[in-house]
Design a protein around this motif. Structure first.
Motif, short mmCIF file in Angstrom:
data_model
loop_
_atom_site.label_atom_id
_atom_site.label_comp_id
_atom_site.label_asym_id
_atom_site.label_seq_id
_atom_site.Cartn_x
_atom_site.Cartn_y
_atom_site.Cartn_z
N ASP A 278 0.84 -1.19 0.00
CA ASP A 278 0.00 0.00 0.00
C ASP A 278 0.87 1.24 0.00
OD1 ASP A 278 -1.91 2.00 0.36
OD2 ASP A 278 -3.16 0.73 1.63
N ILE A 279 0.94 1.90 -1.14
CA ILE A 279 1.74 3.12 -1.26
C ILE A 279 0.84 4.34 -1.40
CG2 ILE A 279 2.01 3.14 -3.79
CD1 ILE A 279 5.04 3.75 -3.19
N ASP A 280 -0.42 4.17 -1.05
CA ASP A 280 -1.40 5.25 -1.09
C ASP A 280 -1.01 6.37 -0.12
OD1 ASP A 280 -4.24 6.09 -1.86
OD2 ASP A 280 -4.34 6.09 0.33
N ALA A 281 -1.20 7.61 -0.55
CA ALA A 281 -0.77 8.76 0.26
C ALA A 281 -1.53 8.83 1.58
CB ALA A 281 -0.95 10.05 -0.53
N LYS A 282 -2.85 8.70 1.53
CA LYS A 282 -3.61 8.90 2.77
C LYS A 282 -3.29 7.84 3.82
CE LYS A 282 -7.89 6.67 1.10
NZ LYS A 282 -7.38 6.39 -0.27
N MET A 283 -3.07 6.59 3.38
CA MET A 283 -2.78 5.52 4.34
C MET A 283 -1.42 5.75 5.00
SD MET A 283 -4.33 2.89 5.53
CE MET A 283 -4.22 1.22 6.17
N ASN A 284 -0.43 6.13 4.21
CA ASN A 284 0.89 6.37 4.78
C ASN A 284 0.94 7.66 5.57
OD1 ASN A 284 2.99 4.19 3.88
ND2 ASN A 284 1.62 4.48 2.13
N ALA A 285 0.14 8.66 5.18
CA ALA A 285 0.02 9.87 5.99
C ALA A 285 -0.60 9.53 7.34
CB ALA A 285 -0.83 10.91 5.27
N ALA A 286 -1.53 8.58 7.32
CA ALA A 286 -2.14 8.13 8.58
C ALA A 286 -1.10 7.54 9.52
CB ALA A 286 -3.24 7.10 8.29
N TYR A 287 -0.10 6.85 8.96
CA TYR A 287 0.96 6.29 9.80
C TYR A 287 1.87 7.40 10.35
CZ TYR A 287 -0.37 1.78 7.76
OH TYR A 287 -1.06 0.66 7.36
N VAL A 288 2.05 8.47 9.58
CA VAL A 288 2.78 9.63 10.09
C VAL A 288 2.05 10.21 11.28
CG1 VAL A 288 3.52 11.99 9.58
CG2 VAL A 288 3.83 10.19 7.86
#
Length: 513
Positions: A278-288
């Motif tokens: 999953d390289i989706d922006a929103k998902m990885n922003a969620a991890y930030v």
């Protein structure tokens, strides 16, 4: 570290290095905040150093843990000298910073009025390798496409990927206290490679950096910065969920992670459709945000959580570390995390002529320019920032009304022709090219694409890693009927491979998988 906390209309301002004039409540409404030049530069240094620390720490785990968290029993190394060693031995790890630095260099050379094409050409012709939305945009630009067409979802199947999110740090660091100014930069630069939620990732990250110059409360930063994103976007809804779940489960970040996985793990990137990747922006922003909220200002804990959340686990601690580094300032990043950093600060990042020490100075000067541009004042020892209340950027959505319905893995070498059949409203045909033997000169395959019997384009498929096309071909907004796609290789060559990887089909309704 002693802080004077001022509770004012917009939130809590950082007392260390900031001075509030008389009648501060009224001054805040006018948006005037003063900060010493020394403290301003210390925060800018903290942002760049924090990124570098974070990406170095998370590097070994990048995409090694997809759809799972990294258990606490699994050690992640950190030792004195590790940063310098990594910068020399594994320079490709710092792709998180290459694009940042390319854009900083454009502003440094051409000033704040640098046109969008200058940014597009800077990274399109750069020597460093790219991937995902960046590489798709690079190919588009080299093929003559306009800068803001290159990242649009019609032309870029990776429009919602993480790319601009991980390279937007520069926009926030040069716009202290001015989130809308950072959004204007992101509008210009971020649309070169991303659109919709992919673009919002960069808008949001840029805004968090700008507010880290003003607030010492990460929770406030996370919430206020989200005001730059339209509320009806999926990106907004995803981050709002993290904020809400953190309130419900304040001591259990993995519980929030699980709820994220259940609700939002639906990557539209053709690489990740119906896969754990999953390289989706929103998902990885969620991890930030997961790292920032549950880390609660603790630098090590913030890096740990944003790394152990998995997926793009070098980019995410890089972003979280940069934002928190800006909040704290360089001098207040814990010594444990800065050990060995100083000996690496004069090393130019590979493919660039910029080191950390150079970018500290350049970013500081750009910040002073931006402060002047947006109504602030620059004195001998102090600057006055005309701060901004975050405003939402325009609403846009990638791949509207489209849902992945099927994925077919192929993994076969295309000698002269290949075809696929499907029913749906769109497709992406993934593929790659390479030389059979190392050291063979680059080759460019010329391939005709036929859709439903009609030739639609002739594409160039270079074997060169920096100029390659990210996917063979794609098309959206097709009639919801049966289709056939065929490719014909005009110049096959036994010394090179044209490898068909997989194809993804899209339709009008989501399907269980």
């Amino acid at each position: 570290m002693k802080r004077a906390i001022y509770t004012l209309g917009l939130g809590i301002f950082l007392g260390l290095g900031l001075s509030m004039p008389a009648h501060a409540q009224q001054t805040l409404k006018k948006g005037k905040v003063s900060i010493t030049k020394e403290r301003l530069k210390d925060k800018i240094k903290g942002g760049w150093a924090g990124q570098t620390i974070g990406v170095t720490y998370g590097g070994p785990t990048e995409f090694q843990y997809c759809g799972v968290t990294i258990h606490d029993s699994i050690p992640i190394k950190w030792y004195d000298g590790y940063i310098k060693k990594t910068m020399i031995d594994v320079p490709g790890l710092y792709d998180d910073l290459y694009m940042d630095l390319a854009f900083v260099d454009v502003y440094h050379r051409l000033g704040l009025k640098a046109p969008v094409d200058s940014f597009a050409q800077a990274f399109a012709h750069a020597a460093f390798p790219l991937d995902q939305a960046n590489q798709a945009a690079r190919y588009n630009i080299l093929a003559g496409m306009g800068a803001h067409e290159a990242g649009h979802w019609i032309n870029n199947p990776h429009a919602d990927d993480i790319d601009y999110q991980i390279e937007s740090d520069f926009a926030g660091l040069m716009s202290p206290g001015m989130p809308n100014a950072a959004s204007a930069i992101s509008d210009k630069v971020g649309h070169i490679m991303n659109y919709g939620d992919g673009w919002y990732g960069g808008v949001y990250v840029g805004a968090m950096y700008t507010l880290a110059f003003l607030y010492d409360d990460v929770h406030l930063i996370v919430k206020e910065a989200l005001k730059t994103v339209p509320v009806k976007s999926d990106f907004y809804k995803c981050i709002a969920d993290v904020i809400q779940w953190h309130q419900e489960y304040p001591n259990d970040w993995r519980k929030t992670w699980s709820k994220l996985e259940e609700k939002w793990a639906n990557d539209y990137c053709p690489d990740g459709v119906f896969r754990e990747f999953d390289i989706d922006a929103k998902m990885n922003a969620a991890y930030v945000v997961l790292g920032l909220l549950y880390g609660n200002g603790d630098y090590g804990k913030t890096l740990e959580i944003s790394t152990r959340a998995g997926q793009d686990s070098d980019c995410n601690p890089s972003t979280a570390g940069g934002i928190l580094g800006t909040l704290l300032g360089y001098d207040h990043i814990p010594a444990y995390w800065k050990m060995g950093l100083q000996e690496a600060e004069d090393i130019d990042f590979k493919y660039t002529t910029l080191s950390l020490n150079k970018v500290y100075d350049i970013s500081f000067q750009l910040a002073l320019d931006m402060i002047r541009k947006y109504g602030g004042k620059v004195g001998e020892n102090e600057v006055q920032i005309a701060t901004q209340r975050p405003k939402p950027v325009k609403y846009e959505k990638s791949f509207p009304g489209m849902y992945p319905t099927d994925r077919v893995d192929l993994w076969r070498d295309v000698k002269d022709t290949a075809s696929l059949r499907f029913k749906g409203t769109g497709f992406v045909w993934r593929g790659t090219t390479k030389a059979v033997k190392a050291g063979t000169p680059d080759h460019v395959f010329l391939v005709d694409v036929y859709i439903d019997g009609k030739k639609t384009e002739t594409v160039k498929l270079p074997t060169n890693i920096t100029t390659r096309r990210r996917d063979f071909c794609w098309k959206y907004q097709m009639p919801d009927t049966a289709h056939e796609v065929k490719i014909v290789v005009n110049n096959p060559n036994p010394d090179y491979e044209l490898l068909s990887l997989s194809y993804v089909v899209y339709g009008t309704k989501p399907v269980a998988h």
